[in-house]
Design a protein around this motif. Structure first.
Motif: not given
Length: 333
Positions: A235, A258-259, A262
Motif C-alpha cells: 500500500p 488501491q492503497s 489493501f
C-alpha cells in the motif's frame, strides 16, 4: 597575444593528466586491496581520463565514472573502501560506521527540488543546513535519523543530478545490503508519509539515473518527530505511485483507492467484531435463542453472501479512519 599560445593549454592538459595518473594508480591499489574491480581506458595521447569503478552494490556492481581530474581528486579523497551502494537507490551504507545515507528529492515539485526540500524541512539558512534536522528514537534501539546536506561520499559514489539533501540513518545495526534497503525503506516511508500529511510535500528516495520533476515551498510549524508508524510495502508503494502521478488524475485516483483497499479486510473485520461483541454483551442475548444466534450469523455474513460487499468494506474503513464530523465541513456549501 602571448597568453593565447596553444602550447600553454597543452602544458596544462599534460600536467592535469600526469597528476591524475598518480592518483589513479593509488586508487587502483586501494581497489585491489578490497577486491573492487575497475577499468581504465584513459589515453595519454589526447590526455583523456576514463576510469570506471565497478563498485559493490550488494551482489551486484554499479559503475562509478571518473572522467576528469576533479572527479579523480574527489574519489581519491574519500574512504570509498568503507562503503557499499544500496540497491538501485542513490544511497550508500557503511557497515563499520553503521550509517546509511540516501539522496532525496521532491518529484512532483514544479520548482527547484533542492530549495523546496530545504524550505519545507527547515534547512534555511545555511547554518540550519549545516546542522541538519536530527530525529532521535525514544526507544532503546538508539536509532537516529538526520535530514541534512549530502556528504561528499554519497555525492561521489552515487553521482546524483545536482541534489544536495539526504536522509541519514545511524545506529540501526545494519549488516547486509538487503538490511540496508529494508531499513532505508522502512524509516523513509514512515517519515516521508508524515511529512506529506503534515506539510503537503511529497518526498522520495532518488534512484540512480532517475529523472525528476520538481512543489512550492511552504512555512510549517508542526515539528518533525522520529517515525512511530510503519506501513506495509504494497500500500505504501501504491501511495507513492499515486503521489507521482500528479498529471494523471484517473491513474492517481486508482492508485490511492488501491492503497486504501489493501486495508479493507482489517477494518471491516474490526467493525464486524465490534458489532458481534455488542450483540453478545446485550443482557437479553441468549445462546439457546435461535433469533439471537441468527443476528450474530447475519452480522458475520454481512450481506448474506458469505462475504462483505466492496461498498460495506469501504464504509467500514472510512468509519475507522476518518473523522467524518470534522472532515465533512469541507463539503458544506
Amino acid at each position: 597575444m602571448g597568453n593565447d599560445d596553444p602550447s600553454n593549454d597543452f602544458d596544462d592538459y599534460e600536467k592535469d593528466f600526469e597528476s591524475a595518473v598518480l592518483l589513479i594508480e593509488d586508487i587502483k591499489r586501494r581497489c585491489d586491496a578490497k577486491n573492487i574491480k575497475y577499468s581504465d581506458k584513459s589515453s595519454k595521447e589526447d590526455f583523456d581520463i576514463d576510469v570506471r569503478i565497478h563498485f559493490p552494490a550488494g551482489r551486484d556492481t554499479k559503475d562509478i565514472v571518473l572522467y576528469d581530474l576533479d572527479d579523480i581528486k574527489t574519489f581519491h579523497s574519500i574512504n570509498f573502501e568503507d562503503y557499499t551502494l544500496v540497491g538501485n537507490y542513490a544511497a550508500i551504507v557503511s557497515y563499520g560506521s553503521d550509517i546509511i545515507e540516501a539522496v532525496i528529492t521532491a518529484p512532483s515539485s514544479t520548482v527547484g527540488a533542492y530549495r523546496v526540500i530545504r524550505k519545507n524541512l527547515g534547512l534555511f539558512p545555511q547554518s540550519s543546513l549545516n546542522r541538519g534536522v536530527v530525529l532521535e528514537s525514544d526507544s532503546s534501539d538508539g536509532i537516529i535519523i538526520k535530514l541534512k546536506k549530502t556528504s561528499v561520499e554519497v555525492r561521489t559514489l552515487t553521482q546524483p543530478d545536482n541534489l544536495g539533501i539526504s536522509i541519514e540513518i545511524s545506529n540501526s545495526g545494519v549488516k547486509t545490503n538487503q538490511q540496508a534497503i529494508d531499513i532505508l525503506k522502512k524509516y523513509s516511508d514512515s517519515l516521508f508519509f508524515a511529512i506529506d500529511v503534515q506539510r503537503n510535500i511529497y518526498l522520495s528516495l532518488v534512484r540512480r539515473q532517475q529523472k525528476r520533476k520538481y512543489a512550492r515551498p511552504q512555512e510549517h510549524e508542526v515539528p518533525l518527530e522520529f517515525p512511530r508508524s510503519f506501513y506495509e510495502g504494497a500500500p505504501i508503494d501504491l501511495f507513492w505511485y499515486a503521489r507521482s502521478a500528479a498529471r494523471m488524475p484517473l491513474l492517481q485516483f486508482l492508485a490511492y483507492y488501491q492503497s486504501i483497499e489493501f486495508y479493507y479486510p482489517v477494518f471491516y473485520n474490526a467493525d464486524v467484531g465490534r458489532r458481534v461483541k455488542s450483540i453478545l454483551k446485550n443482557p437479553s442475548f441468549r445462546l439457546d435463542n435461535e433469533s439471537d444466534i441468527a443476528r450474530v450469523v447475519a452480522v458475520i455474513k454481512s450481506n448474506g453472501k458469505g462475504f462483505a460487499s466492496e461498498k460495506d468494506q469501504l464504509k467500514a474503513t472510512l468509519k475507522e479512519c476518518v473523522d467524518l464530523q470534522r472532515n465533512l465541513t469541507h463539503f458544506t456549501v
